[in-house]
Write a protein that holds these residues in place. Structure first.
Motif, short mmCIF file in Angstrom:
data_model
loop_
_atom_site.label_atom_id
_atom_site.label_comp_id
_atom_site.label_asym_id
_atom_site.label_seq_id
_atom_site.Cartn_x
_atom_site.Cartn_y
_atom_site.Cartn_z
N LYS A 99 -4.33 13.65 9.15
CA LYS A 99 -4.66 12.28 8.76
C LYS A 99 -3.73 11.32 9.49
N LEU A 100 -4.31 10.27 10.00
CA LEU A 100 -3.55 9.21 10.63
C LEU A 100 -3.47 8.06 9.63
N ALA A 101 -2.29 7.47 9.48
CA ALA A 101 -2.12 6.42 8.47
C ALA A 101 -1.04 5.44 8.91
N TYR A 102 -1.02 4.30 8.21
CA TYR A 102 0.08 3.37 8.39
C TYR A 102 0.59 2.95 7.01
N TRP A 103 1.86 2.59 6.97
CA TRP A 103 2.51 2.16 5.73
C TRP A 103 2.37 0.65 5.62
N ASP A 104 1.73 0.15 4.55
CA ASP A 104 1.48 -1.29 4.40
C ASP A 104 2.49 -1.98 3.48
N ALA A 143 1.92 7.02 11.19
CA ALA A 143 2.37 8.39 10.99
C ALA A 143 1.19 9.37 10.95
N TRP A 144 1.52 10.62 11.26
CA TRP A 144 0.61 11.74 11.02
C TRP A 144 0.94 12.34 9.66
N GLY A 145 -0.09 12.78 8.98
CA GLY A 145 0.09 13.44 7.71
C GLY A 145 -1.09 14.37 7.46
N LYS A 146 -1.17 14.79 6.22
CA LYS A 146 -2.30 15.65 5.81
C LYS A 146 -2.74 15.24 4.43
#
Length: 146
Positions: A99-104, A143-146
């Motif tokens: 999962k690709l994500a960003y911290w808001d 970030a990358w995550g799962k």
């Protein structure tokens, strides 16, 4: 016109922005990844932070003004982000589970979904994922995550 900005492990493609006379430019922020970001949330488990990225008007960058990042993009910016075999190790080798994500500033916002035109390519093609961003909060950590 669309400009490509290359950073270690990822590229940001910035098309000419509608209703902006000044170019919008991405910049990795000098303070690095903020402390205190949770590694595990309801829908995201952090594997690896990629960068603390913000986009600024070029005249603000020239003046050293990092207080007013651009948060709305029309048309959307595009991210092309490299994933590593070590990242896949956290998903039992299944790149589709990354999962690709960003911290808001409050939560991880997953962008590895259809609304962000997300695509991830298999390792045999190229260890790259793509997503489009129309808006985000402040200067997010990606970030990358799962």
């Amino acid at each position: 016109m669309r400009r490509a900005y290359h950073f270690p492990g990822f590229t940001v493609l910035v098309p000419g922005q509608i209703r902006r006379e000044v170019e919008v430019v991405p910049k990795i922020l000098p303070q690095g990844i903020p402390e205190g970001i949770p590694e595990i949330t309801e829908n995201f488990t952090l594997i690896r932070a990629i960068a603390n990225l913000a986009l600024f008007r070029s005249d603000d960058l020239e003046n050293g003004n990092f207080d007013d990042p651009v948060q709305q993009f029309d048309p959307p910016i595009e991210l092309r982000i490299n994933y590593r075999m070590a990242d896949m190790g956290h998903t039992n080798g299944d790149f589709n589970r990354l999962k690709l994500a960003y911290w808001d500033l409050e939560k991880w916002v997953v962008i590895s979904d259809d609304p962000h035109d997300y695509q991830i390519f298999p390792p045999s093609t190229g260890q790259i994922a793509e997503a489009k961003i129309g808006s985000w909060a402040d200067d997010p950590t990606i970030a990358w995550g799962k």
